[in-house]
Design an enzyme around this catalytic site. Structure first.
Site, short mmCIF file in Angstrom:
data_model
loop_
_atom_site.label_atom_id
_atom_site.label_comp_id
_atom_site.label_asym_id
_atom_site.label_seq_id
_atom_site.Cartn_x
_atom_site.Cartn_y
_atom_site.Cartn_z
N TYR A 263 -25.68 13.06 54.51
CA TYR A 263 -25.02 12.45 53.36
C TYR A 263 -25.38 10.97 53.26
CZ TYR A 263 -22.17 16.71 53.65
OH TYR A 263 -21.76 18.01 53.70
N ASP B 147 -5.98 24.55 47.11
CA ASP B 147 -7.15 25.20 46.53
C ASP B 147 -6.87 25.79 45.17
OD1 ASP B 147 -9.47 27.58 46.64
OD2 ASP B 147 -9.97 25.75 47.70
N LYS C 125 -11.73 18.63 43.09
CA LYS C 125 -10.28 18.68 43.29
C LYS C 125 -9.96 19.46 44.57
CE LYS C 125 -10.26 23.07 42.48
NZ LYS C 125 -9.94 23.99 43.59
N SER D 63 -27.16 17.50 52.45
CA SER D 63 -26.42 18.45 53.27
C SER D 63 -26.48 17.98 54.71
CB SER D 63 -27.03 19.85 53.15
OG SER D 63 -26.43 20.75 54.06
N ARG D 64 -25.60 18.53 55.53
CA ARG D 64 -25.68 18.24 56.97
C ARG D 64 -26.86 18.97 57.62
NH1 ARG D 64 -21.20 15.43 58.41
NH2 ARG D 64 -19.27 15.76 57.21
N HIS E 44 -12.99 14.90 51.64
CA HIS E 44 -13.22 14.23 50.36
C HIS E 44 -13.12 12.72 50.48
CE1 HIS E 44 -12.21 17.90 47.57
NE2 HIS E 44 -13.27 18.09 48.33
#
Length: 335
Positions: free
Chosen positions: A60, A180, A99, A38-39, A81
């Site tokens: 990451y 989405d 996706k 995670s950041r 992505h």
């Protein structure tokens, strides 16, 4: 799918809601989750504690550098992505990318080429395609049970937050109903009928400029037609239908999740009824497929090839150009 798989060690990139759902299903299926990144280190630590994951990273870069990680699930917002998948590929990791594959077709093609040049799997996490009821539907189609398929229609409509800062409404995150929600029915009609030969789209835009409703009409090779509807402001039936000359398939609510369907004759007589029996949400099927692909020495999914994912992104680009929705990652021509 066969039972042979690679027994990969998964890394989870990002810790949002979809990452929780996916990791829960990995655990349900008994798959190995090695690390999470995670950041924010505290977010990674909390996620790791929830799922008993050995390693938690506050970046990451650290996650994809872990030698004990074989494959990375990319669960960041749409517009990240490509960047995050590229990072994993550059460190020699296979990727399963939530996706839509990327924000546009240009980015999708770049991910495809990066994976191919490194001999790695890059696969879109369109989990619906791998569910048991969808595999049975393809068996029926392959057997010619429907005759000539003339039309397909499906909706994905939900009542989601209207807050302008929410990711569904934020253009900088690839917000909007289309990417989405609408990607589910768009991908579905492409799965059944192939890529559209013509695309017509209409939409309503919200306060931020993101699309809140999108309707499409496609034509496909051979003259078949399809329609899709997506909405982030109102929940509809969320059903799907495949209509052929000899029979039709009606997929019940919620069609893109494990559910039931009926194969019916033109007079309404039910020929077959199928009911999914799935542990968890069902996202584990795509992960099992990825492991089987890699175990077989392949680097592409037969169920959703990377070329098809790129073509679907190109269709989504066409829709966005028609409805006037642009993202920061788009080029001068809107792709």
């Amino acid at each position: 799918m066969t039972s042979s798989r690679a027994h990969l060690r998964w890394g989870i990139l990002a810790t949002g809601g979809i990452a929780h759902a996916f990791t829960s299903d990995l655990r349900t299926a008994g798959l190995s989750v090695q690390a999470v990144g995670s950041r924010r280190k505290e977010a990674a630590d909390a996620f790791a504690a929830s799922f008993e994951i050995p390693s938690a990273y506050g970046s990451y870069e650290q996650l994809v550098s872990d030698p004990d990680v074989d494959i990375v699930y990319v669960a960041t917002p749409h517009t990240l992505h490509a960047e995050d998948a590229m990072l994993a590929l550059e460190h020699g990791k296979h990727v399963l990318i939530e996706k839509p594959l990327t924000a546009n077709a240009r980015e999708a093609a770049a991910v495809r080429e990066a994976a191919a040049s490194r001999g790695l799997l890059a696969m879109e996490a369109m989990w619906t395609r791998y569910l048991p009821h969808m595999r049975r539907i393809h068996e029926l189609l392959d057997a010619g049970a429907l005759g000539e398929v003339r039309t397909v229609f499906a909706d994905h409509t939900q009542s989601l937050p209207t807050d302008p800062a929410h990711r569904i409404n934020a253009l900088k995150l690839g917000g909007g109903a289309l990417l989405d929600l609408g990607i589910y029915p768009v991908s579905f009609v492409c799965d059944i009928l192939g890529a559209p030969t013509s695309v017509l789209a209409q939409a309503r835009l919200g306060e931020t400029g993101a699309d809140t409703e999108v309707a499409t009409i496609f034509t496909h090779a051979g003259g078949a037609v399809s329609t899709t509807l997506s909405s982030s402001r109102a929940a509809g039936p969320n059903t799907a239908h495949i209509v052929g000359t000899d029979a039709r398939i009606d997929i019940d609510r919620v069609w893109y999740c494990p559910t039931t369907f009926r194969l019916s004759a033109p007079d309404g007589t039910v020929i077959e009824e199928f009911s999914s029996r799935v542990d968890g949400r069902g996202m584990q099927y795509q992960a099992l497929a990825a492991e089987e692909i890699i175990a077989a020495g392949d680097r592409d999914s037969a169920i959703l090839p990377i070329d098809e994912s790129v073509a679907i992104m190109a269709t989504l680009d066409k829709i966005r150009r028609q409805i006037g929705v642009r993202y920061g990652a788009d080029g001068p021509d809107g792709s």
